[in-house]
Design a protein around this motif. Structure first.
Motif, PDB file in Angstrom:
ATOM      1  N   PRO A   1       0.653  -1.074   0.381  1.00 19.89           N
ATOM      2  CA  PRO A   1      -0.037   0.254  -0.380  1.00 19.89           C
ATOM      3  C   PRO A   1       0.801   1.458   0.014  1.00 19.89           C
ATOM      4  CG  PRO A   1      -1.060  -1.655   1.986  1.00 19.89           C
ATOM      5  CD  PRO A   1       0.731  -1.813   1.085  1.00 19.89           C
ATOM      6  N   TYR A   2       1.993   0.693   0.593  1.00 16.94           N
ATOM      7  CA  TYR A   2       3.159   2.348   0.200  1.00 16.94           C
ATOM      8  C   TYR A   2       3.542   2.047  -0.544  1.00 16.94           C
ATOM      9  CZ  TYR A   2       1.142   2.443   5.600  1.00 16.94           C
ATOM     10  OH  TYR A   2       0.226   2.209   6.065  1.00 16.94           O
TER      11      TYR A   2
ATOM     12  N   PRO B   1      10.667   5.060  -1.739  1.00 18.23           N
ATOM     13  CA  PRO B   1      11.612   3.889  -2.563  1.00 18.23           C
ATOM     14  C   PRO B   1      11.804   2.399  -1.540  1.00 18.23           C
ATOM     15  CG  PRO B   1      12.607   5.657  -2.713  1.00 18.23           C
ATOM     16  CD  PRO B   1      11.416   5.989  -1.146  1.00 18.23           C
ATOM     17  N   PHE B   2      11.697   3.070  -0.520  1.00 17.25           N
ATOM     18  CA  PHE B   2      12.128   1.341   0.220  1.00 17.25           C
ATOM     19  C   PHE B   2      10.825   0.571   0.282  1.00 17.25           C
ATOM     20  CE2 PHE B   2      15.462   4.158   2.294  1.00 17.25           C
ATOM     21  CZ  PHE B   2      16.652   2.411   2.370  1.00 17.25           C
ATOM     22  N   ALA B   3       9.704   0.778   1.207  1.00 18.45           N
ATOM     23  CA  ALA B   3       8.700   0.753   0.243  1.00 18.45           C
ATOM     24  C   ALA B   3       8.658  -0.199  -0.709  1.00 18.45           C
ATOM     25  CB  ALA B   3       7.526   1.025   0.782  1.00 18.45           C
ATOM     26  N   ASP B   4       8.746  -0.008  -2.119  1.00 21.68           N
ATOM     27  CA  ASP B   4       8.842  -0.303  -3.128  1.00 21.68           C
ATOM     28  C   ASP B   4       9.492  -1.180  -3.358  1.00 21.68           C
ATOM     29  OD1 ASP B   4       7.684  -0.087  -6.457  1.00 21.68           O
ATOM     30  OD2 ASP B   4      10.307   0.008  -5.915  1.00 21.68           O
ATOM     31  N   TYR B   5      10.769  -1.651  -2.523  1.00 22.27           N
ATOM     32  CA  TYR B   5      11.565  -2.270  -2.593  1.00 22.27           C
ATOM     33  C   TYR B   5      11.349  -3.712  -2.263  1.00 22.27           C
ATOM     34  CZ  TYR B   5      15.685  -4.821  -1.595  1.00 22.27           C
ATOM     35  OH  TYR B   5      17.882  -5.655  -1.854  1.00 22.27           O
ATOM     36  N   TYR B   6      10.228  -3.584  -0.811  1.00 26.81           N
ATOM     37  CA  TYR B   6      10.230  -4.451  -0.267  1.00 26.81           C
ATOM     38  C   TYR B   6       8.944  -4.963  -0.710  1.00 26.81           C
ATOM     39  CZ  TYR B   6      14.040  -3.672   3.266  1.00 26.81           C
ATOM     40  OH  TYR B   6      15.088  -3.351   4.031  1.00 26.81           O
ATOM     41  N   ALA B   7       8.339  -3.818  -1.425  1.00 25.01           N
ATOM     42  CA  ALA B   7       7.003  -4.671  -1.767  1.00 25.01           C
ATOM     43  C   ALA B   7       7.126  -5.645  -2.965  1.00 25.01           C
ATOM     44  CB  ALA B   7       6.516  -3.797  -2.081  1.00 25.01           C
ATOM     45  N   HIS B   8       8.046  -5.419  -3.767  1.00 21.64           N
ATOM     46  CA  HIS B   8       8.607  -6.028  -5.743  1.00 21.64           C
ATOM     47  C   HIS B   8       9.796  -6.480  -5.646  1.00 21.64           C
ATOM     48  CE1 HIS B   8       5.546  -2.968  -6.003  1.00 21.64           C
ATOM     49  NE2 HIS B   8       4.415  -3.667  -5.450  1.00 21.64           N
ATOM     50  N   GLN B   9      11.179  -5.660  -5.027  1.00 17.33           N
ATOM     51  CA  GLN B   9      11.964  -6.300  -5.428  1.00 17.33           C
ATOM     52  C   GLN B   9      13.202  -7.039  -4.465  1.00 17.33           C
ATOM     53  OE1 GLN B   9      14.226  -2.872  -7.085  1.00 17.33           O
ATOM     54  NE2 GLN B   9      12.607  -1.873  -7.106  1.00 17.33           N
TER      55      GLN B   9
ATOM     56  N   PRO C   1      14.873  -9.617  -2.423  1.00 18.51           N
ATOM     57  CA  PRO C   1      14.928 -11.301  -1.678  1.00 18.51           C
ATOM     58  C   PRO C   1      14.212 -11.802  -0.591  1.00 18.51           C
ATOM     59  CG  PRO C   1      16.783 -10.615  -1.725  1.00 18.51           C
ATOM     60  CD  PRO C   1      16.209  -9.400  -1.967  1.00 18.51           C
ATOM     61  N   PHE C   2      14.381 -11.218   0.608  1.00 22.14           N
ATOM     62  CA  PHE C   2      13.778 -11.239   1.999  1.00 22.14           C
ATOM     63  C   PHE C   2      12.239 -11.623   1.800  1.00 22.14           C
ATOM     64  CE2 PHE C   2      18.421 -10.603   1.545  1.00 22.14           C
ATOM     65  CZ  PHE C   2      18.789 -12.225   1.144  1.00 22.14           C
ATOM     66  N   ASP C   3      11.695 -12.240   2.688  1.00 21.94           N
ATOM     67  CA  ASP C   3      10.312 -12.105   3.331  1.00 21.94           C
ATOM     68  C   ASP C   3      11.054 -11.530   4.948  1.00 21.94           C
ATOM     69  OD1 ASP C   3       7.546 -12.011   4.107  1.00 21.94           O
ATOM     70  OD2 ASP C   3       6.580 -13.748   3.461  1.00 21.94           O
ATOM     71  N   MET C   4      10.903 -10.771   5.461  1.00 22.12           N
ATOM     72  CA  MET C   4      10.979 -10.139   6.754  1.00 22.12           C
ATOM     73  C   MET C   4       9.978  -9.864   7.654  1.00 22.12           C
ATOM     74  SD  MET C   4      14.302  -8.172   6.425  1.00 22.12           S
ATOM     75  CE  MET C   4      16.119  -8.834   5.410  1.00 22.12           C
ATOM     76  N   ARG C   5       9.035 -10.607   8.818  1.00 22.38           N
ATOM     77  CA  ARG C   5       8.146 -10.260   9.913  1.00 22.38           C
ATOM     78  C   ARG C   5       8.547 -10.040  10.851  1.00 22.38           C
ATOM     79  NH1 ARG C   5       4.157 -15.050   6.703  1.00 22.38           N
ATOM     80  NH2 ARG C   5       4.800 -14.815   4.947  1.00 22.38           N
ATOM     81  N   HIS C   6       8.387  -8.414  11.228  1.00 20.45           N
ATOM     82  CA  HIS C   6       8.451  -7.644  12.474  1.00 20.45           C
ATOM     83  C   HIS C   6       7.555  -8.233  13.373  1.00 20.45           C
ATOM     84  CE1 HIS C   6      11.590  -5.477   9.674  1.00 20.45           C
ATOM     85  NE2 HIS C   6      11.421  -4.918  10.691  1.00 20.45           N
ATOM     86  N   VAL C   7       8.496  -8.524  14.803  1.00 20.63           N
ATOM     87  CA  VAL C   7       7.361  -9.187  15.859  1.00 20.63           C
ATOM     88  C   VAL C   7       6.900  -7.300  16.425  1.00 20.63           C
ATOM     89  CG1 VAL C   7       7.179  -9.704  18.004  1.00 20.63           C
ATOM     90  CG2 VAL C   7       8.321 -11.125  16.224  1.00 20.63           C
ATOM     91  N   GLY C   8       5.593  -7.004  15.676  1.00 22.81           N
ATOM     92  CA  GLY C   8       5.915  -5.361  17.052  1.00 22.81           C
ATOM     93  C   GLY C   8       5.713  -4.884  15.760  1.00 22.81           C
ATOM     94  N   GLY C   9       6.369  -4.099  14.446  1.00 21.97           N
ATOM     95  CA  GLY C   9       6.039  -3.759  13.481  1.00 21.97           C
ATOM     96  C   GLY C   9       7.512  -2.805  13.293  1.00 21.97           C
ATOM     97  N   THR C  10       7.193  -2.688  12.659  1.00 23.05           N
ATOM     98  CA  THR C  10       8.946  -1.816  11.429  1.00 23.05           C
ATOM     99  C   THR C  10       9.535  -0.729  11.440  1.00 23.05           C
ATOM    100  OG1 THR C  10       9.811  -1.867   9.371  1.00 23.05           O
ATOM    101  CG2 THR C  10       7.809  -1.850   9.263  1.00 23.05           C
ATOM    102  N   VAL C  11      10.288  -0.417  11.693  1.00 25.43           N
ATOM    103  CA  VAL C  11      10.655   0.846  11.840  1.00 25.43           C
ATOM    104  C   VAL C  11      10.626   1.735  10.335  1.00 25.43           C
ATOM    105  CG1 VAL C  11      12.058   1.090  13.560  1.00 25.43           C
ATOM    106  CG2 VAL C  11      12.736   0.706  11.580  1.00 25.43           C
ATOM    107  N   LEU C  12      10.456   0.691   9.332  1.00 25.58           N
ATOM    108  CA  LEU C  12      10.726   1.282   7.700  1.00 25.58           C
ATOM    109  C   LEU C  12       8.658   1.889   7.637  1.00 25.58           C
ATOM    110  CD1 LEU C  12      11.341   1.580   5.431  1.00 25.58           C
ATOM    111  CD2 LEU C  12      10.453  -0.700   4.683  1.00 25.58           C
ATOM    112  N   LEU C  13       7.829   1.715   8.341  1.00 26.95           N
ATOM    113  CA  LEU C  13       6.649   2.280   8.495  1.00 26.95           C
ATOM    114  C   LEU C  13       6.234   3.284   9.517  1.00 26.95           C
ATOM    115  CD1 LEU C  13       4.505  -0.639   6.924  1.00 26.95           C
ATOM    116  CD2 LEU C  13       5.490   1.314   5.831  1.00 26.95           C
ATOM    117  N   ASP C  14       7.717   3.249  10.419  1.00 24.17           N
ATOM    118  CA  ASP C  14       7.385   4.236  11.712  1.00 24.17           C
ATOM    119  C   ASP C  14       6.239   5.543  11.662  1.00 24.17           C
ATOM    120  OD1 ASP C  14       8.638   4.336  15.183  1.00 24.17           O
ATOM    121  OD2 ASP C  14       6.147   3.933  14.519  1.00 24.17           O
ATOM    122  N   ASP C  15       5.849   6.719  12.430  1.00 22.43           N
ATOM    123  CA  ASP C  15       5.428   7.657  12.456  1.00 22.43           C
ATOM    124  C   ASP C  15       6.268   8.208  12.664  1.00 22.43           C
ATOM    125  OD1 ASP C  15       3.732   9.405  13.391  1.00 22.43           O
ATOM    126  OD2 ASP C  15       3.281   9.478  12.078  1.00 22.43           O
ATOM    127  N   ALA C  16       6.786   9.041  12.457  1.00 22.60           N
ATOM    128  CA  ALA C  16       8.174   9.799  12.578  1.00 22.60           C
ATOM    129  C   ALA C  16       8.277  11.316  14.171  1.00 22.60           C
ATOM    130  CB  ALA C  16       8.468  10.927  11.739  1.00 22.60           C
TER     131      ALA C  16
END
Length: 304
Positions: free
Chosen positions: A148-149, A154-162, A164-179
């Motif tokens: 959705p992001y 560009p980071f969200a696009d990379y992890y959504a489409h490019q 090679p790793f599926d990373m699943r955070h326990v408790g949420g990721t700093v990539l989507l954190d609200d500043a």
């Protein structure tokens, strides 16, 4: 080929180095550069290529057990990577190698690696894997989470489409954190820096043991700074933030298949002078402590 398998195939292609003519008594290899949203080579690719280059020169049956690497210059996406391997020593059980990675006249990484004969006996103990973690199947996949992001970052696009790793955070990721929310955190609360991340490759492949260890090194560098960002109340999208890996050390104790689920247990105990120290224990799905790694990173944000 599916999108998942294609991303993994590209990562493997980056680690499948081409042998070149030796020079000055050193073995030489050539590796491809992989895209990354920062616009520069990311450190995991270089770590993996150093591991593969050194491993191509050691006696059969020896795998990397430790690596100490320094990032020296920014790697450029539009140039291949030249690896030069110097044989330091071949002993009865261990082989030592120095690997320098270059782009043209620029040295971008140097590493010391040690390879050990597989199957040696000795004392055994290990810290247990934390209990009570959710199973990776109960957490959202990184592609599902980031899609959705994808048009916003560009980071969200990379992890959504490019990626090679599926990373699943326990408790949420700093990539989507609200500043704004992140800035309210107390960096003195060391529990803020602790995180657990389940991970495996997108898709699967039949990998030899050397490739498995190189791929794990490539993978880990994508999340090693996260505990420092989390504790400092920052995210990848904090305005004006700049970051880069300074050095990286890694030790292997068990074979681990990166195509199967494994868990990074991470923390960041200290940061000062623009540098943050991050550590990770890596457990396989069965709870065995397979690898340990430490990275120091430069993380800077502009003053208000």
């Amino acid at each position: 080929m599916s999108t998942e398998d294609e991303a993994l195939a590209q990562a493997i292609a980056g680690l499948n180095l081409q042998k070149q003519q030796p020079a000055d008594g050193r073995s030489r290899f050539l590796g491809k550069s992989l895209d990354f949203p920062t616009g520069r080579l990311y450190g995991g690719q270089l770590l993996g290529q150093a591991i593969m280059a050194g491993g191509r020169t050691v006696p059969e049956g020896r795998l990397p057990h430790s690596m100490h690497a320094y990032y020296l210059r920014t790697g450029l996406l539009d140039q291949d990577v030249q690896a030069e391997v110097e044989t330091i020593r071949d002993g009865h059980s261990f082989s030592s190698r120095r690997v320098d990675l270059h782009q043209g006249e620029r040295t971008i990484l140097n590493a010391l690696l040690s390879y050990q004969q597989v199957g040696q006996e000795g004392i055994r103990y290990a810290d247990p894997m934390p209990t009570g973690l959710p199973d990776p199947e109960d957490l959202p996949g990184s592609r599902e989470l980031m899609e959705p992001y994808a048009d916003q970052s560009p980071f969200a696009d990379y992890y959504a489409h490019q990626s090679p790793f599926d990373m699943r955070h326990v408790g949420g990721t700093v990539l989507l954190d609200d500043a704004d929310e992140a800035d309210k955190r107390d960096s003195e609360d060391d529990s803020r820096s602790r995180q657990a991340v389940w991970s495996r490759t997108q898709g699967g492949a039949d990998l030899n043991p050397l490739m498995r260890r190189a791929l794990l090194a490539m993978e880990c560098d994508q999340i090693m700074m996260e505990p420092a960002l989390r504790r400092a109340g920052l995210s990848m999208t904090t305005p004006g933030i700049s970051f880069a890996s300074i050095d990286h050390a890694m030790w292997w104790y068990q074979d681990l298949d990166p195509c199967d689920w494994h868990c990074f247990i991470q923390e960041s105990p200290v940061a000062d002078h623009g540098r943050s120290l991050c550590m990770a224990k890596v457990y396989n799905r069965q709870g065995d402590l397979a690898a340990y790694m430490v990275q120091e990173a430069m993380i800077r944000v502009p003053k208000n």
